[in-house]
Design an enzyme around this catalytic site. Structure first.
Site, short mmCIF file in Angstrom:
data_model
loop_
_atom_site.label_atom_id
_atom_site.label_comp_id
_atom_site.label_asym_id
_atom_site.label_seq_id
_atom_site.Cartn_x
_atom_site.Cartn_y
_atom_site.Cartn_z
N ASP A 1 50.33 94.31 28.42
CA ASP A 1 49.76 95.56 27.72
C ASP A 1 49.47 95.00 26.31
O ASP A 1 50.12 94.10 25.82
CB ASP A 1 50.90 96.72 27.75
CG ASP A 1 51.00 97.41 28.90
OD1 ASP A 1 50.05 97.19 29.68
OD2 ASP A 1 51.97 98.21 29.10
N ASP B 1 54.04 100.62 31.64
CA ASP B 1 54.86 101.52 31.12
C ASP B 1 54.71 103.04 31.66
O ASP B 1 55.64 103.87 31.66
CB ASP B 1 54.53 101.63 29.44
CG ASP B 1 53.02 101.88 29.08
OD1 ASP B 1 52.37 101.89 30.08
OD2 ASP B 1 52.79 101.55 27.97
N ASP C 1 51.84 102.71 36.94
CA ASP C 1 52.08 101.38 36.65
C ASP C 1 52.95 100.97 37.96
O ASP C 1 53.08 99.69 38.26
CB ASP C 1 52.57 100.78 35.65
CG ASP C 1 51.57 101.03 34.52
OD1 ASP C 1 50.33 100.92 34.75
OD2 ASP C 1 51.61 100.80 33.22
P1 ATP Z 1 47.52 99.40 26.17
O1 ATP Z 1 47.50 98.77 27.60
O2 ATP Z 1 46.79 98.74 24.82
O3 ATP Z 1 49.03 99.90 25.95
P2 ATP Z 1 47.08 102.01 26.63
O4 ATP Z 1 48.00 101.73 27.86
O5 ATP Z 1 47.59 102.67 25.50
O6 ATP Z 1 46.53 100.57 26.33
P3 ATP Z 1 45.85 104.21 27.41
O7 ATP Z 1 47.10 104.81 27.17
O8 ATP Z 1 45.36 104.11 28.91
O9 ATP Z 1 46.00 102.84 26.98
O10 ATP Z 1 44.65 104.67 26.56
C1 ATP Z 1 43.40 104.36 26.95
C2 ATP Z 1 42.50 105.17 26.01
O11 ATP Z 1 42.86 106.55 26.22
C3 ATP Z 1 42.74 104.99 24.51
O12 ATP Z 1 42.06 103.71 23.84
C4 ATP Z 1 42.43 106.25 23.80
O13 ATP Z 1 41.00 106.09 23.63
C5 ATP Z 1 42.76 107.29 24.75
N1 ATP Z 1 43.90 107.92 24.51
C6 ATP Z 1 45.19 107.07 24.48
N2 ATP Z 1 46.16 107.98 24.29
C7 ATP Z 1 45.47 109.13 24.05
C8 ATP Z 1 46.12 110.64 23.81
N3 ATP Z 1 47.27 111.04 23.67
N4 ATP Z 1 45.18 111.53 23.80
C9 ATP Z 1 43.94 111.25 23.95
N5 ATP Z 1 43.31 110.12 24.34
C10 ATP Z 1 44.12 109.15 24.24
#
Ligand code: ATP
Length: 869
Positions: free
Chosen positions: A328, A608, A612
């Protein structure tokens, strides 16, 4: 009394019965209840008592053979031999017992490191507490991926479902709701309850703790949540089988030897039998299984010190052999300490200053950002708390950063409002929406990935705003779009959002890479391991961070949508050269793991979220985040990172390689040593020579060396250059051609050296007993030199570091030396073992032969390593 059947009572009745309110308990009340009800822990399994654990040490085919031999020698009244054999057996059992105890304690400690936490409301504030500190009356907040920490009566449930297989055997998640159900409903039908030990698979919930510890349903049926782990891995199991077959083979050969010596060699049965017993004991690697388990246990502890907690032991081997790590981004490669740095609204572009999560800082140029700031604050589940002057986040760091930003704009306070409904964030739809009543009326606030949120907005220049988002992302910023919409209903209708939102602006957050992750990525690349980033973030952000982190190919990005266009065969072709995967959802992770595995690669995958789990299970080494990971991910993973840091994965690989090396070293030391000892005696019997060492002496050598010298290798530190080698092939056999050759070579050299010293002594006219004493000491000296050789199987043993050894090595050598001096020079022991004092010069000669032996095998190794290069 409602609490006997909380599922059939209303939430209000349950709250009243437990004397609890909607703000949760006060800290003092919770502490009081904890003292009354005790900690929320399930009773531990009784486990095996010490006596049973000691006795099971004897339950081993190798030990049965030895006990059989002891019985026969006793029958023949060879009391010394009986004594020595029994000493071997008891020494093995004692060491096994002590080490197994330590290993079990280590595993238990590791299980405690994984003890779950729970988010609760205390005094109206959300705090995270140990699962063990929950008391009846507590209000617990849960979201998808959480493990339910106690039996809960639901007070609030949104899209909630739970997997209750541990309790009911039903593997399909069950939908949950607040409404009371019939008092006589079966456990699986009590929809208004969440049960301790089950997993929330989707939605969010607020629940009232109605039972803790042994009073929960899971506690009542006395089922244990954590399975007791066996100290074993594929390699160890393979060795166990091998050792068993070897013992049968040795028994067979011993029987043949006995027959040959008696009928052909015409030896008297009593001494012959004793000698054959000596050979058998010498050849059987009785200490090997114990030493291998100890090596594993030490590896588990070493990994835990490096923040990698092993949940399933085979992972130790798997992580050491990975050739690709899929990781990630947020929190693993980056710090997950976010701060809003840039904002763009219809009014223009703004820079935001300020450090950390403190809601203080300047906006320049000045402008009215309050609608955006309100949306950021209301569409938000995090809380900021100031502890000792430091502002910290309870909840998602990104949301914490948004609160800090809102504080900078609005002057420190979250706008007064009442939340009516919410659509929680889900990595599949990538947005979150909240409906609240506030000073500016009833509004739905939405925040999420720009592509997603812009698509829901009307009346804006989409092309322009997409370009703005791209521009922010290409600087490595994480970009969010915010929007709102007035609402008259009391709930959010998801379909009303599409096309109906008013765009408020874009927010860009900095999340700097971790410096140690940059170093760890470089280390992995040197170790022949390809690192791939799989993120839900924007392609531009992902590529920028990938370049900063030092991934091999940061410029080619495959997005989730690209992945969907490729079929499995195309994906397997593409996947090898691409290191950045953006806008992926958890289902893509599973496909990526499969595609990489189809290319014959051994894959480590981090995760996480609740979704997943399939990818983590499928990966050769599934790694979950300990801090920000969901319980569902942790349960599916083989390893859990205590600090969520990529550097810990690299450290785990290093430890995994070390453990495998050490297991191999233990084997590479034990097998040739045993073969060498056995060959010396067998050869003498076959050729009809006098025995260079007596049966009791060979038993003695085995007693002292296998549990000291062999054990030392379990504690070996990482060899230099371990992370400069390419990954080992998973299919590589343990008993490789090289190892078999090494066994043969060393056994022959043992034979040569021992017979040389023995015949030298006889030639000089020494009595047989002295010649035998010298031969016995020769074997021990060879074993010590062999140990030094094995310590560096991948490099040279002729460096100062190698010669200096480790503390453990010198301790065991000191023990062996004292023991050998004692049996050689102390009269009572001489009587027992039939030894004589060895003259000083002859002693030095024995050591000189040892040096020659060492030189020969070291030269052979250098030639072999040179040829391979
Ligand atoms: P990484 O692999 O880097 O950890 P991630 O798992 O954090 O990425 P996601 O959590 O799936 O990625 O988030 C994808 C997208 O969704 C983010 O780039 C953001 O634009 C949006 N996002 C993430 N968290 C939130 C939230 N709490 N509320 C609204 N949008 C969100």
């Amino acid at each position: 009394m409602p609490l006997t059947t909380p599922h059939s009572a209303t939430p209000e009745d349950c709250l009243a019965a437990l004397d609890a309110g909607l703000d949760g308990l006060s800290g003092a009340e919770a502490a009081h209840r904890l003292s009354v009800h005790g900690p929320n822990r399930l009773p531990e399994s009784a486990g095996r008592g010490p006596l049973l654990r000691f006795l099971t040490q004897f339950h081993n085919i190798l030990i049965y053979v030895l006990l059989g031999a002891a019985t026969v020698t006793a029958f023949l009244q060879h009391w010394v031999d009986t004594g020595v054999i029994l000493a071997v057996v008891v020494a093995n059992a004692v060491i096994g017992f002590i080490q197994e105890g330590k290993a079990e304690a280590a595993m238990a400690a590791i299980r405690n490191m994984l003890a779950p936490h729970a988010a609760v409301l205390r005094d109206g504030v959300r705090v995270t507490v140990d699962g063990a500190d929950l008391v009846p009356g507590d209000l617990v907040l849960l979201e998808a991926g959480d493990k339910v920490p106690a039996d809960l009566r639901l007070l609030e449930a949104r899209g909630l479902a739970a997997q209750e297989a541990v309790l009911t055997g039903e593997s399909v998640p069950v939908d949950k709701a607040v409404a009371a159900v019939a008092a006589d409903a079966a456990l699986g039908d009590r929809r208004s309850m969440l049960w301790s030990g089950t997993l929330v698979t989707q939605g969010t919930a607020r629940g009232l703790v109605v039972a803790t510890a042994g009073r929960t349903e899971i506690g009542r049926i006395g089922k244990l949540l954590a399975d007791v782990e066996q100290l074993t891995t594929p390699l160890v199991t393979q060795m166990d089988h091998f050792a068993r077959w070897l013992s049968f083979l040795i028994l067979l050969l011993s029987a043949l030897l006995l027959a040959y010596g008696y009928f052909v060699g015409q030896h008297p049965f009593g001494t012959l039998f004793m000698t054959v017993v000596g050979v058998a004991v010498a050849a059987i690697p009785e200490g090997l299984p114990a030493v291998m388990s100890i090596t594993l246990a030490i590896g588990v502890q070493a990994m835990a010190r490096r923040n990698a907690i092993v949940r399933r032991l085979p992972a130790i081997e798997a992580i050491g052999s990975v050739s690709v790590i899929c990781t990630d981004k947020t929190g693993t490669l980056t710090r997950n300490e976010m701060v809003v740095a840039a904002v763009e609204t219809l009014e223009g572009r703004f820079a935001v200053s300020g450090e950390g999560y403190a809601p203080q800082g300047a906006i320049s140029p000045p402008g009215d950002l309050s609608p955006l700031a309100r949306a950021a604050a209301l569409c938000n589940d995090a809380h900021l708390v100031c502890r000792d002057g430091d502002w910290i986040v309870e909840g998602d760091p990104m949301e914490g950063a948004l609160l800090a930003f809102a504080g900078k704009v609005l002057g420190g306070h979250r706008p007064a409002s009442h939340r009516l409904d919410a659509i929680p964030f889900d990595s599949r739809h990538r947005f979150m929406a909240v409906l609240s009543d506030g000073p500016t009326g009833r509004l739905v606030h939405v925040k999420g990935a720009p592509e997603r949120v812009l698509g829901m907005c009307a009346d804006i220049d989409h092309g322009h705003w997409h370009m703005c988002a791209e521009a922010m992302a290409s600087q490595g910023l994480r970009v969010l779009a915010l929007a709102e919409r007035p609402e008259t209903q009391g709930t959010i209708d998801p379909t009303s959002l599409e096309g109906g939102l008013r765009f408020l602006g874009l927010v860009g957050l900095i999340d700097p890479p971790r410096p140690e992750a940059i170093a760890a990525v470089a280390e992995c690349r040197a170790a022949g391991i390809r690192v791939k980033m799989i993120t839900g973030d924007h392609a531009g952000t992902a590529a920028a961070i990938a370049a900063q982190i030092g991934l091999e190919n940061p410029n080619r990005v495959l997005t989730g949508r690209d992945l969907e266009r490729l079929d499995d065969a195309q994906l397997a072709l593409e996947v090898a050269g691409v290191d950045v995967f953006a806008r992926t959802s958890p289902e893509h992770k599973l496909r990526l793991v499969t595609a990489l595995q189809a290319n014959g690669l051994s894959v480590a995958m981090t995760g996480d979220g609740v979704n997943d789990a399939p990818a983590l299970k499928r990966a050769d080494a599934g790694i979950a985040m300990g801090r920000n990971g969901s319980e569902a991910a942790k349960e599916a993973a083989d390893l859990v990172l205590a600090d969520d840091n990529f550097a810990s994965i690299a450290a785990a690989v290093r430890e995994g390689r070390t453990v495998y090396d050490n297991l191999k070293k233990v084997i590479s030391w034990t097998l040739p040593t045993n073969a060498g000892e056995a060959m010396v005696v067998t050869l003498a019997l076959l050729v009809g020579l006098a025995l260079p060492v007596t049966a009791v002496q060979i038993l003695w050598i085995n007693l002292t060396t296998s549990v000291t010298l062999g054990l030392a290798l379990a504690f070996e530190p990482t060899e230099a250059g371990t992370m400069a080698r390419p990954p080992r092939l998973r299919s590589a056999p343990l008993l490789s051609g090289t190892l078999v050759w090494h066994v043969v070579l060393v056994a022959l050299l043992f034979c040569g050296a021992t017979f040389s010293i023995f015949s030298y002594a006889l030639d000089r006219g020494y009595p047989l007993a002295l010649a035998q004493t010298m031969a016995m000491n020769m074997i021990v000296v060879l074993e010590i030199f062999h140990l030094f050789f094995i310590r560096n199987i991948h490099g040279t043993s002729l460096t100062w570091k190698a010669v200096r050894g480790t503390r453990v090595v010198w301790i065991v050598i000191a023990i062996i030396t004292v023991a050998q001096f004692a049996v050689t020079y102390l009269a009572p022991l001489q009587m027992l073992l039939g030894t004589r004092p060895v003259p000083l010069l002859d002693g030095l000669l024995i050591i000189a032969v040892g040096v020659c032996f060492f030189a020969v095998i070291e030269i052979e190794k250098q030639i072999r390593l040179g040829l391979r290069r």
